[in-house]
Design an enzyme around this catalytic site. Structure first.
Site, PDB file in Angstrom:
ATOM      1  N   TYR A 189      -3.883   2.399  16.173  1.00 11.69           N
ATOM      2  CA  TYR A 189      -2.649   2.385  16.970  1.00 11.69           C
ATOM      3  C   TYR A 189      -2.933   2.256  18.463  1.00 11.69           C
ATOM      4  O   TYR A 189      -2.233   1.554  19.175  1.00 11.69           O
ATOM      5  CB  TYR A 189      -1.821   3.654  16.695  1.00 11.69           C
ATOM      6  CG  TYR A 189      -1.263   3.652  15.290  1.00 11.69           C
ATOM      7  CD1 TYR A 189      -0.042   3.063  15.010  1.00 11.69           C
ATOM      8  CD2 TYR A 189      -1.992   4.192  14.224  1.00 11.69           C
ATOM      9  CE1 TYR A 189       0.465   3.009  13.720  1.00 11.69           C
ATOM     10  CE2 TYR A 189      -1.499   4.140  12.927  1.00 11.69           C
ATOM     11  CZ  TYR A 189      -0.270   3.551  12.681  1.00 11.69           C
ATOM     12  OH  TYR A 189       0.217   3.480  11.396  1.00 11.69           O
ATOM     13  N   ARG A 241       0.864  -1.180   0.000  1.00 17.45           N
ATOM     14  CA  ARG A 241       0.000   0.000   0.000  1.00 17.45           C
ATOM     15  C   ARG A 241       0.902   1.231   0.000  1.00 17.45           C
ATOM     16  O   ARG A 241       1.663   1.447   0.943  1.00 17.45           O
ATOM     17  CB  ARG A 241      -0.888  -0.006   1.253  1.00 17.45           C
ATOM     18  CG  ARG A 241      -1.677   1.274   1.454  1.00 17.45           C
ATOM     19  CD  ARG A 241      -2.559   1.226   2.712  1.00 17.45           C
ATOM     20  NE  ARG A 241      -3.288   2.465   2.820  1.00 17.45           N
ATOM     21  CZ  ARG A 241      -3.104   3.370   3.794  1.00 17.45           C
ATOM     22  NH1 ARG A 241      -2.229   3.182   4.762  1.00 17.45           N
ATOM     23  NH2 ARG A 241      -3.812   4.482   3.802  1.00 17.45           N
ATOM     24  N   GLU A 259      -3.325   0.124   8.462  1.00 18.80           N
ATOM     25  CA  GLU A 259      -2.119   0.501   9.213  1.00 18.80           C
ATOM     26  C   GLU A 259      -2.259  -0.004  10.633  1.00 18.80           C
ATOM     27  O   GLU A 259      -3.307   0.164  11.271  1.00 18.80           O
ATOM     28  CB  GLU A 259      -1.925   2.021   9.299  1.00 18.80           C
ATOM     29  CG  GLU A 259      -1.479   2.680   8.037  1.00 18.80           C
ATOM     30  CD  GLU A 259      -1.223   4.181   8.226  1.00 18.80           C
ATOM     31  OE1 GLU A 259      -0.915   4.619   9.361  1.00 18.80           O
ATOM     32  OE2 GLU A 259      -1.340   4.906   7.229  1.00 18.80           O
ATOM     33  N   ASN A 319      -6.922   2.425  10.332  1.00 17.85           N
ATOM     34  CA  ASN A 319      -5.590   2.636  10.882  1.00 17.85           C
ATOM     35  C   ASN A 319      -5.751   2.708  12.391  1.00 17.85           C
ATOM     36  O   ASN A 319      -6.337   3.653  12.921  1.00 17.85           O
ATOM     37  CB  ASN A 319      -4.972   3.942  10.356  1.00 17.85           C
ATOM     38  CG  ASN A 319      -4.693   3.878   8.862  1.00 17.85           C
ATOM     39  OD1 ASN A 319      -4.877   2.836   8.229  1.00 17.85           O
ATOM     40  ND2 ASN A 319      -4.238   4.979   8.299  1.00 17.85           N
ATOM     41  N   GLU A 364      -6.818   8.981   6.459  1.00 19.99           N
ATOM     42  CA  GLU A 364      -6.948   9.698   7.723  1.00 19.99           C
ATOM     43  C   GLU A 364      -7.365  11.170   7.563  1.00 19.99           C
ATOM     44  O   GLU A 364      -6.624  12.077   7.959  1.00 19.99           O
ATOM     45  CB  GLU A 364      -5.660   9.608   8.530  1.00 19.99           C
ATOM     46  CG  GLU A 364      -5.242   8.182   8.829  1.00 19.99           C
ATOM     47  CD  GLU A 364      -4.016   8.093   9.755  1.00 19.99           C
ATOM     48  OE1 GLU A 364      -3.557   9.132  10.240  1.00 19.99           O
ATOM     49  OE2 GLU A 364      -3.538   6.974   9.993  1.00 19.99           O
ATOM     50  N   HIS A 412      -2.399  11.154   0.904  1.00 20.85           N
ATOM     51  CA  HIS A 412      -1.835  10.929   2.240  1.00 20.85           C
ATOM     52  C   HIS A 412      -1.132  12.234   2.640  1.00 20.85           C
ATOM     53  O   HIS A 412       0.074  12.279   2.828  1.00 20.85           O
ATOM     54  CB  HIS A 412      -0.883   9.731   2.215  1.00 20.85           C
ATOM     55  CG  HIS A 412      -0.586   9.149   3.564  1.00 20.85           C
ATOM     56  ND1 HIS A 412      -0.767   7.817   3.873  1.00 20.85           N
ATOM     57  CD2 HIS A 412      -0.106   9.709   4.701  1.00 20.85           C
ATOM     58  CE1 HIS A 412      -0.400   7.582   5.117  1.00 20.85           C
ATOM     59  NE2 HIS A 412       0.008   8.717   5.649  1.00 20.85           N
TER      60      HIS A 412
HETATM   61  O1  IFM Z   1       3.193   7.684  10.016  1.00 17.14           O
HETATM   62  C1  IFM Z   1       1.820   7.786  10.213  1.00 17.14           C
HETATM   63  C2  IFM Z   1       1.081   7.598   8.916  1.00 17.14           C
HETATM   64  O2  IFM Z   1       1.484   8.517   7.964  1.00 17.14           O
HETATM   65  C3  IFM Z   1      -0.405   7.774   9.141  1.00 17.14           C
HETATM   66  N1  IFM Z   1      -0.877   6.953  10.232  1.00 17.14           N
HETATM   67  C4  IFM Z   1      -0.121   6.971  11.457  1.00 17.14           C
HETATM   68  C5  IFM Z   1       1.343   6.737  11.192  1.00 17.14           C
HETATM   69  C6  IFM Z   1       2.134   6.757  12.513  1.00 17.14           C
HETATM   70  O3  IFM Z   1       2.009   7.996  13.134  1.00 17.14           O
END
Ligand code: IFM
Length: 472
Positions: free
Chosen positions: A313, A85, A377, A311, A174, A129
């Site tokens: 985290y 990706r 992500e 995405n 995002e 992006h």
């Molecule tokens: O590096 C970023 C990415 O560009 C977008 N999502 C989160 C990642 C980590 O911060």
């Protein structure tokens, strides 16, 4: 939700056809900032503005992926990735953000796609992006409605060149971050600090998604996605048990619902249901008004898509407040508190809560059943060090392993999860943190550009081969 057998975690096998891969983004890896007619983006301007990025780092060279892509694709093939990706740099394709395309810019993506296909790696293209052409920012940026129309033209131009070989198209990555960190807090490019601008930017990004989806669909794109940064919003008490709910009627429950509306449903609901949450409309109305939402916009935004990219985290923690200071990323929440989580964290300071991913995926499949899910992500920054030609990044492997188990829990609970892409293939330019934060499963020595797969890359390669994680 994790099911342990004695003290051991059982092996997890993913459904057949599950997609495995890795992700990067143009400004974070390509470098070649002035090559072959590339124009400037807001990230070129921002990173070259003193004080905006740690230690004045820029993406001018980054991972030099523009020139080293063939070696990088070979590395992906050695690791066994099924998908790469990557994002397309809008100012490489349209240096001024509109008008005729720059063929030499598109040539790069042509070469990259061909190289990937040569190794049977499926290219997943993300069209935006965060690297808005500076020329469009000078004309108002995302708070200006016209930017959405320009984006649809750009999407069609990229599809015209790559659509014969690329099947999976993601419009935006995002949009919450682009709008609320770019125009709200100002920690990202273009660095504006206005809640009104942030809401307008968010709406026009959604409109851009809808218009681009229509253009891509008309051109025959078979699989279209929108990727959002999504997080379960929870109280600190839920971190230990992410499946738990705050007690009904609890003051914290209203705080959780409001922040969930701002962070998640502000983008999910217009794109997948054709309506904004009431909480978002009420807060936006107090921050610049709703004049930017025109009749027909929500119908244009609400286009069928095949995939929702997630995405994930870490969770977002909130309680009834107030906190020490208002959080500019979330307008309309000065009466709330955003506490820090205890427990294990990554080098970004982000809490490690794999169960948050399971909670999120199950909720998304329940609330938006018409769309397939893909983790586009997930990953972690740690302070890696090369020792004797090896990077022993146990923390990252543990992070990925825990999140894959959580993803598998979600599948068992009924989530329609179709794939998992690790962030990131390479250590790269981590936005305002510059090169200080390493998310790669492959180490990059930025002085020499040498790539060295970390232990986590070798582990991930085994995961792909086995279509799952082993007992541990
Ligand atoms: O590096 C970023 C990415 O560009 C977008 N999502 C989160 C990642 C980590 O911060």
């Amino acid at each position: 939700m994790t099911v342990a057998v004695g003290s051991q975690e059982r092996a997890r096998v993913f459904p057949s056809g599950f997609v495995w891969g890795a992700a990067t983004a143009a400004y974070q890896v390509e470098g070649a900032a002035t090559a072959d007619g590339r124009g400037r983006s807001i990230w070129d301007t921002f990173s070259h503005t003193p004080g905006k990025v740690a230690d004045g780092h820029t993406g001018d060279i980054a991972c030099d992926h523009y020139y080293r892509y063939a070696d990088d694709v070979r590395l992906m093939a050695e690791l066994g990735l099924g998908v790469y990706r990557f994002s397309v740099s809008w100012p490489r394709v349209q240096p001024g953000g509109s008008g005729p395309v720059n063929p030499r810019g598109l040539d790069f993506y042509d070469r990259l796609v061909d190289e990937l296909l040569e190794y049977q790696i499926n290219p997943y293209v993300t069209l935006y992006h965060w690297d808005l052409p500076q020329n469009l920012e000078d004309r108002g940026g995302w708070p200006a409605r016209d930017t959405a129309y320009k984006f649809a033209d750009y999407a069609a131009a990229v599809h015209a060149r790559l659509g014969d070989r690329v099947g999976t198209w993601t419009t935006l990555n995002e949009p919450w971050v682009a709008a609320f960190l770019g125009y709200g807090t100002g920690v990202h490019a273009p660095g504006r600090t206005s809640a009104a601008d942030a809401f307008q930017a968010g709406h026009h990004l959604l409109l851009a998604h809808g218009l681009a989806t229509q253009a891509l669909r008309a051109a025959g794109a078979p699989e279209i996605a929108l990727t959002l940064n999504l997080a379960p919003v929870m109280t600190p008490g839920q971190v230990a048990d992410p499946a738990a709910e705050p007690a009904p009627g609890d003051r914290d429950a209203e705080a959780v619902a409001r922040v969930d509306a701002l962070l998640n449903r502000q983008f999910l609901d217009p794109a997948l249901r054709g309506a904004y949450p009431d909480e978002v409309l009420a807060i936006a109305e107090r921050n610049g008004g709703l004049g930017h939402i025109h009749d027909g916009d929500l119908a244009a935004i609400h286009q069928p898509v095949e995939l929702l990219g997630i995405n994930y985290y870490n969770p977002c923690l909130v309680t009834a407040g107030p906190g020490d200071q208002p959080n500019a990323a979330f307008p309309g929440t000065s009466d709330l508190c955003f506490p820090e989580a205890g427990g294990a964290r990554t080098a970004m300071g982000w809490p490690i809560v794999p169960g948050g991913l399971a909670r999120l995926l199950v909720r998304l499949s329940r609330d938006y059943p018409e769309v397939g899910l893909m983790v586009t992500e997930n990953g972690a920054a740690f302070d890696d060090h090369v020792e004797s030609e090896r990077v022993r990044d146990t923390g990252r492997t543990d992070y990925l392993d825990g999140h894959l188990r959580a993803a598998h829990d979600a599948i068992e609970a009924g989530a329609d999860l179709r794939g998992y892409l690790v962030w990131s293939l390479l250590d790269n330019f981590e936005w305002a943190e510059g090169y200080h934060r390493r998310f790669g499963i492959v180490h990059v020595d930025f002085a020499t550009q040498r790539r060295l797969p970390k232990d986590s890359a070798l582990w991930f390669s085994d995961v792909i081969r086995q279509n799952g994680v082993q007992a541990r």
